[in-house]
Each structure stands twice: as structure tokens, then as C-alpha cells.
Scaffold this motif. Structure first.
Motif, PDB file in Angstrom:
ATOM      1  N   PRO A  13       0.830  -1.215   0.000  1.00 31.46           N
ATOM      2  CA  PRO A  13       0.000   0.000   0.000  1.00 31.46           C
ATOM      3  C   PRO A  13       0.859   1.258   0.000  1.00 31.46           C
ATOM      4  CG  PRO A  13       0.198  -0.835   2.241  1.00 31.46           C
ATOM      5  CD  PRO A  13       1.006  -1.763   1.360  1.00 31.46           C
ATOM      6  N   LEU A  14       0.384   2.291  -0.683  1.00 29.58           N
ATOM      7  CA  LEU A  14       1.061   3.581  -0.698  1.00 29.58           C
ATOM      8  C   LEU A  14       0.030   4.650  -0.367  1.00 29.58           C
ATOM      9  CD1 LEU A  14       3.770   5.052  -1.299  1.00 29.58           C
ATOM     10  CD2 LEU A  14       2.892   5.421  -3.614  1.00 29.58           C
ATOM     11  N   GLU A  15       0.133   5.216   0.826  1.00 29.84           N
ATOM     12  CA  GLU A  15      -0.852   6.193   1.306  1.00 29.84           C
ATOM     13  C   GLU A  15      -0.426   7.612   0.941  1.00 29.84           C
ATOM     14  OE1 GLU A  15      -3.722   5.803   2.711  1.00 29.84           O
ATOM     15  OE2 GLU A  15      -3.757   3.668   3.194  1.00 29.84           O
ATOM     16  N   VAL A  16      -0.388   7.889  -0.356  1.00 26.75           N
ATOM     17  CA  VAL A  16      -0.007   9.221  -0.832  1.00 26.75           C
ATOM     18  C   VAL A  16      -0.974   9.637  -1.928  1.00 26.75           C
ATOM     19  CG1 VAL A  16       1.800  10.662  -1.850  1.00 26.75           C
ATOM     20  CG2 VAL A  16       2.433   8.770  -0.325  1.00 26.75           C
ATOM     21  N   ALA A  17      -1.859  10.580  -1.636  1.00 28.67           N
ATOM     22  CA  ALA A  17      -2.748  11.106  -2.675  1.00 28.67           C
ATOM     23  C   ALA A  17      -1.966  12.059  -3.570  1.00 28.67           C
ATOM     24  CB  ALA A  17      -3.921  11.826  -2.036  1.00 28.67           C
ATOM     25  N   ASN A  18      -2.348  12.126  -4.833  1.00 24.63           N
ATOM     26  CA  ASN A  18      -1.698  13.029  -5.798  1.00 24.63           C
ATOM     27  C   ASN A  18      -0.198  12.775  -5.896  1.00 24.63           C
ATOM     28  OD1 ASN A  18      -4.199  14.530  -6.274  1.00 24.63           O
ATOM     29  ND2 ASN A  18      -3.857  15.358  -4.218  1.00 24.63           N
ATOM     30  N   CYS A  19       0.177  11.520  -5.862  1.00 20.59           N
ATOM     31  CA  CYS A  19       1.597  11.152  -5.992  1.00 20.59           C
ATOM     32  C   CYS A  19       2.031  11.440  -7.424  1.00 20.59           C
ATOM     33  CB  CYS A  19       1.783   9.673  -5.673  1.00 20.59           C
ATOM     34  SG  CYS A  19       3.474   9.088  -5.841  1.00 20.59           S
ATOM     35  N   ALA A  73      -2.422   2.205  -4.602  1.00 21.69           N
ATOM     36  CA  ALA A  73      -2.136   3.618  -4.388  1.00 21.69           C
ATOM     37  C   ALA A  73      -3.409   4.403  -4.072  1.00 21.69           C
ATOM     38  CB  ALA A  73      -1.447   4.186  -5.631  1.00 21.69           C
ATOM     39  N   ASP A  74      -3.218   5.710  -3.892  1.00 17.82           N
ATOM     40  CA  ASP A  74      -4.335   6.594  -3.569  1.00 17.82           C
ATOM     41  C   ASP A  74      -4.764   7.344  -4.832  1.00 17.82           C
ATOM     42  OD1 ASP A  74      -6.243   7.961  -2.113  1.00 17.82           O
ATOM     43  OD2 ASP A  74      -4.878   8.519  -0.492  1.00 17.82           O
ATOM     44  N   GLU A  75      -5.695   8.268  -4.669  1.00 17.49           N
ATOM     45  CA  GLU A  75      -6.294   8.959  -5.819  1.00 17.49           C
ATOM     46  C   GLU A  75      -5.271   9.794  -6.595  1.00 17.49           C
ATOM     47  OE1 GLU A  75      -9.284  11.595  -4.441  1.00 17.49           O
ATOM     48  OE2 GLU A  75      -7.980  12.603  -3.011  1.00 17.49           O
ATOM     49  N   ASN A  76      -5.537   9.944  -7.880  1.00 17.46           N
ATOM     50  CA  ASN A  76      -4.728  10.755  -8.786  1.00 17.46           C
ATOM     51  C   ASN A  76      -3.270  10.307  -8.795  1.00 17.46           C
ATOM     52  OD1 ASN A  76      -4.555  12.793 -10.731  1.00 17.46           O
ATOM     53  ND2 ASN A  76      -4.030  14.359  -9.230  1.00 17.46           N
ATOM     54  N   PHE A  77      -3.064   9.001  -8.824  1.00 15.22           N
ATOM     55  CA  PHE A  77      -1.706   8.463  -8.809  1.00 15.22           C
ATOM     56  C   PHE A  77      -0.990   8.793 -10.115  1.00 15.22           C
ATOM     57  CE2 PHE A  77       1.349   4.967  -9.551  1.00 15.22           C
ATOM     58  CZ  PHE A  77       2.176   5.194  -8.454  1.00 15.22           C
ATOM     59  N   ALA A  78       0.273   9.189  -9.994  1.00 16.92           N
ATOM     60  CA  ALA A  78       1.135   9.491 -11.141  1.00 16.92           C
ATOM     61  C   ALA A  78       0.627  10.666 -11.966  1.00 16.92           C
ATOM     62  CB  ALA A  78       1.347   8.262 -12.017  1.00 16.92           C
ATOM     63  N   TYR A 103      -5.980   8.081 -11.882  1.00 15.92           N
ATOM     64  CA  TYR A 103      -4.590   8.219 -12.320  1.00 15.92           C
ATOM     65  C   TYR A 103      -4.417   9.494 -13.142  1.00 15.92           C
ATOM     66  CZ  TYR A 103      -4.394   3.132 -11.499  1.00 15.92           C
ATOM     67  OH  TYR A 103      -4.451   1.882 -10.951  1.00 15.92           O
ATOM     68  N   GLY A 104      -3.157   9.916 -13.267  1.00 18.64           N
ATOM     69  CA  GLY A 104      -2.840  10.888 -14.295  1.00 18.64           C
ATOM     70  C   GLY A 104      -3.068  10.230 -15.642  1.00 18.64           C
ATOM     71  N   ASP A 105      -3.710  10.955 -16.568  1.00 14.95           N
ATOM     72  CA  ASP A 105      -4.123  10.352 -17.841  1.00 14.95           C
ATOM     73  C   ASP A 105      -2.956   9.791 -18.647  1.00 14.95           C
ATOM     74  OD1 ASP A 105      -6.766  10.912 -17.353  1.00 14.95           O
ATOM     75  OD2 ASP A 105      -6.814  12.733 -18.563  1.00 14.95           O
ATOM     76  N   ILE A 106      -1.862  10.535 -18.735  1.00 13.36           N
ATOM     77  CA  ILE A 106      -0.745  10.096 -19.571  1.00 13.36           C
ATOM     78  C   ILE A 106      -0.097   8.853 -18.967  1.00 13.36           C
ATOM     79  CG2 ILE A 106       1.515  10.745 -20.510  1.00 13.36           C
ATOM     80  CD1 ILE A 106       0.481  13.633 -20.632  1.00 13.36           C
ATOM     81  N   PHE A 107       0.078   8.845 -17.655  1.00 14.89           N
ATOM     82  CA  PHE A 107       0.629   7.654 -17.001  1.00 14.89           C
ATOM     83  C   PHE A 107      -0.263   6.449 -17.256  1.00 14.89           C
ATOM     84  CE2 PHE A 107       0.516   4.726 -13.419  1.00 14.89           C
ATOM     85  CZ  PHE A 107       1.847   4.388 -13.283  1.00 14.89           C
ATOM     86  N   PHE A 108      -1.564   6.627 -17.128  1.00 17.95           N
ATOM     87  CA  PHE A 108      -2.519   5.542 -17.334  1.00 17.95           C
ATOM     88  C   PHE A 108      -2.337   4.925 -18.720  1.00 17.95           C
ATOM     89  CE2 PHE A 108      -6.772   3.939 -18.498  1.00 17.95           C
ATOM     90  CZ  PHE A 108      -7.069   3.156 -17.400  1.00 17.95           C
ATOM     91  N   ASN A 109      -2.230   5.775 -19.739  1.00 18.75           N
ATOM     92  CA  ASN A 109      -2.037   5.279 -21.099  1.00 18.75           C
ATOM     93  C   ASN A 109      -0.672   4.613 -21.273  1.00 18.75           C
ATOM     94  OD1 ASN A 109      -4.561   6.177 -22.018  1.00 18.75           O
ATOM     95  ND2 ASN A 109      -3.770   8.234 -22.372  1.00 18.75           N
ATOM     96  N   ASN A 110       0.358   5.185 -20.668  1.00 19.78           N
ATOM     97  CA  ASN A 110       1.703   4.621 -20.787  1.00 19.78           C
ATOM     98  C   ASN A 110       1.810   3.237 -20.151  1.00 19.78           C
ATOM     99  OD1 ASN A 110       2.880   6.711 -22.238  1.00 19.78           O
ATOM    100  ND2 ASN A 110       3.567   7.813 -20.412  1.00 19.78           N
ATOM    101  N   ILE A 119      -5.438  -0.567 -12.709  1.00 19.45           N
ATOM    102  CA  ILE A 119      -6.806  -0.946 -12.350  1.00 19.45           C
ATOM    103  C   ILE A 119      -7.463   0.205 -11.594  1.00 19.45           C
ATOM    104  CG2 ILE A 119      -8.193  -2.521 -10.940  1.00 19.45           C
ATOM    105  CD1 ILE A 119      -5.970  -4.623 -11.431  1.00 19.45           C
ATOM    106  N   VAL A 120      -8.675   0.540 -11.998  1.00 22.35           N
ATOM    107  CA  VAL A 120      -9.450   1.570 -11.314  1.00 22.35           C
ATOM    108  C   VAL A 120     -10.564   0.901 -10.515  1.00 22.35           C
ATOM    109  CG1 VAL A 120     -10.922   3.597 -11.589  1.00 22.35           C
ATOM    110  CG2 VAL A 120      -8.967   3.269 -13.119  1.00 22.35           C
ATOM    111  N   LEU A 121     -10.578   1.180  -9.208  1.00 19.56           N
ATOM    112  CA  LEU A 121     -11.654   0.722  -8.337  1.00 19.56           C
ATOM    113  C   LEU A 121     -12.167   1.918  -7.539  1.00 19.56           C
ATOM    114  CD1 LEU A 121     -10.244  -2.639  -6.862  1.00 19.56           C
ATOM    115  CD2 LEU A 121     -12.004  -2.383  -8.614  1.00 19.56           C
ATOM    116  N   PRO A 122     -13.375   1.853  -7.012  1.00 18.38           N
ATOM    117  CA  PRO A 122     -13.895   2.960  -6.211  1.00 18.38           C
ATOM    118  C   PRO A 122     -12.981   3.282  -5.025  1.00 18.38           C
ATOM    119  CG  PRO A 122     -15.659   1.447  -6.779  1.00 18.38           C
ATOM    120  CD  PRO A 122     -14.378   0.786  -7.200  1.00 18.38           C
ATOM    121  N   ALA A 123     -12.941   4.558  -4.660  1.00  9.98           N
ATOM    122  CA  ALA A 123     -12.011   5.021  -3.631  1.00  9.98           C
ATOM    123  C   ALA A 123     -12.186   4.292  -2.300  1.00  9.98           C
ATOM    124  CB  ALA A 123     -12.182   6.527  -3.433  1.00  9.98           C
TER     125      ALA A 123
END
Length: 201
Positions: A13-19, A73-78, A103-110, A119-123
Motif C-alpha cells: 500500500p502507498l498512502e499518498v494522494a496526488n503522488c 495507491a491513492d487517488e490521482n496516482f502518477a 490516475y494521471g491520464d498520460i501515465f494511465f495510457n503509458n 486498475i481503477v476501483l472505487p475510492a
């Protein structure tokens, strides 16, 4: 690209939002060649102190999470800059799946281009998984791409994934290999094009 079908592995687990991607791989390492080992620089500035010693409190440095291949990870990762090296660092450190609410959109695509499944799951579900992993370090999760599920014991979470991206991961196809599947059609087109335009030589 390595196929992704079913993965059972330790999850960390990584407890960092907006990493952001600079936290994942600091900009000064982007000059490295991929063969130099981006995985060694994953989370470098928060994982190690100024002398290069592992910080014992950082999750990836804890013995129970050694060999983890799934990051929760937490919300808005990468988010942040578009550096593909963020995915290189995760992949080269052994991670094949990331679970987060967003996720950040570009990271998600990469990720899909480099054999990593985002993987996207509810918060609330992701938060519960992270809490359980923190309470029970070393717990394994199973990611089944074909059936689009994440499993821990008797608990099962379902996720959505674009069908074409899913198929590419299942078959281990990157963009180049996907294009090469149509080499026959491309050769036929080029031959017809030249036949219809003999003056082009």
C-alpha cells in the motif's frame, strides 16, 4: 512485451494522494538509459535518505513487502509531468499492476504500452484494501485480467478495462506488434498502390 494474464503476488500500500511522477522517478534520473536500471530509482527521494540508506518507514523497504508486484495507491496516482520513465521504474522494479481510484491520464495510457495493468476501483474499496495490507503486511492479491477481477481470500472486486487494451496485454502486444499483425494487408495495399501508379516507379 510480456503477457499479462493472471498475477498472484504480494501487494504493497502507498498512502499518498496526488503522488506525482517526479516522486515516482525524480527528473535527474531521466538521462539514464533504460538498461541502467530505472527500478533502482523508483521513489528514490522518499525511499532513501541523503546518504542512500533505505528509510525503514517507507513501505517498499519493509521486509514483508519484499518482492511486491502489485501497488495499491491513492487517488490521482502518477499525476504531473508526462514522463514514461515513471512506468519504466515501476515495471523494472517488478510491478505489473497498480490499483488506484484514479490516475494521471498520460501515465494511465503509458502503463498499457509497457505491460503494466492500471486498475481503477472505487475510492472506498481501494482505501479498504490499503488498510488491510497495512494491517497484514505480506498479503497477496490475485489479479485476473481475463475475468477482470481482483481477489483477496473470499473477497472479489471487479474492474473495467478497454477491450482492445485488455487483448493486447493478454497477448503481450505492444503498439509495434499490434501494427505488424496487419503486415499482410499493408503489403497488399502497397502492391496495389504501385500497380495503380506505375509512373511512381
Amino acid at each position: 512485451m510480456e503477457k499479462f494474464q493472471t498475477l498472484t503476488a504480494v501487494a504493497v500500500p502507498l498512502e499518498v494522494a496526488n503522488c506525482d511522477t517526479d516522486r515516482i522517478i525524480p527528473a535527474r534520473f531521466l538521462k539514464m538509459k533504460r538498461s541502467d536500471g530505472y527500478g533502482k530509482r523508483l521513489f528514490n527521494d522518499v525511499r532513501y535518505d541523503g546518504d542512500g540508506n533505505p528509510r525503514p518507514e517507507f513501505p517498499l523497504n519493509k521486509p514483508a513487502y519484499k518482492g511486491a508486484r502489485i501497488l495499491v495507491a491513492d487517488e490521482n496516482f502518477a499525476c504531473g509531468s508526462s514522463r514514461e520513465a515513471a512506468v519504466y521504474a515501476l515495471h523494472d522494479a517488478g510491478f505489473r499492476a497498480v490499483i488506484a481510484p484514479s490516475y494521471g491520464d498520460i501515465f494511465f495510457n503509458n502503463c498499457f504500452k509497457n505491460g503494466v495493468l492500471p486498475i481503477v476501483l472505487p475510492a472506498d474499496q481501494v482505501a479498504a484494501i490499503r488498510a488491510s495490507l497495512a494491517e497484514n503486511p505480506g498479503t497477496q492479491l490475485t489479479v485476473d485480467l481475463e475475468n477482470q477481477t481482483v481477489t483477496r481470500g473470499n473477497e472479489v472486486w471487479s474492474f473495467e478495462v478497454d477491450p482492445q487494451r485488455k487483448q493486447c496485454l493478454l497477448e503481450g502486444l505492444d503498439d509495434i506488434n499490434l501494427t505488424l499483425q496487419h503486415r499482410g494487408e499493408m503489403a497488399d495495399f502497397e502492391a496495389k498502390y504501385r500497380a495503380d501508379r506505375p509512373w511512381m516507379g
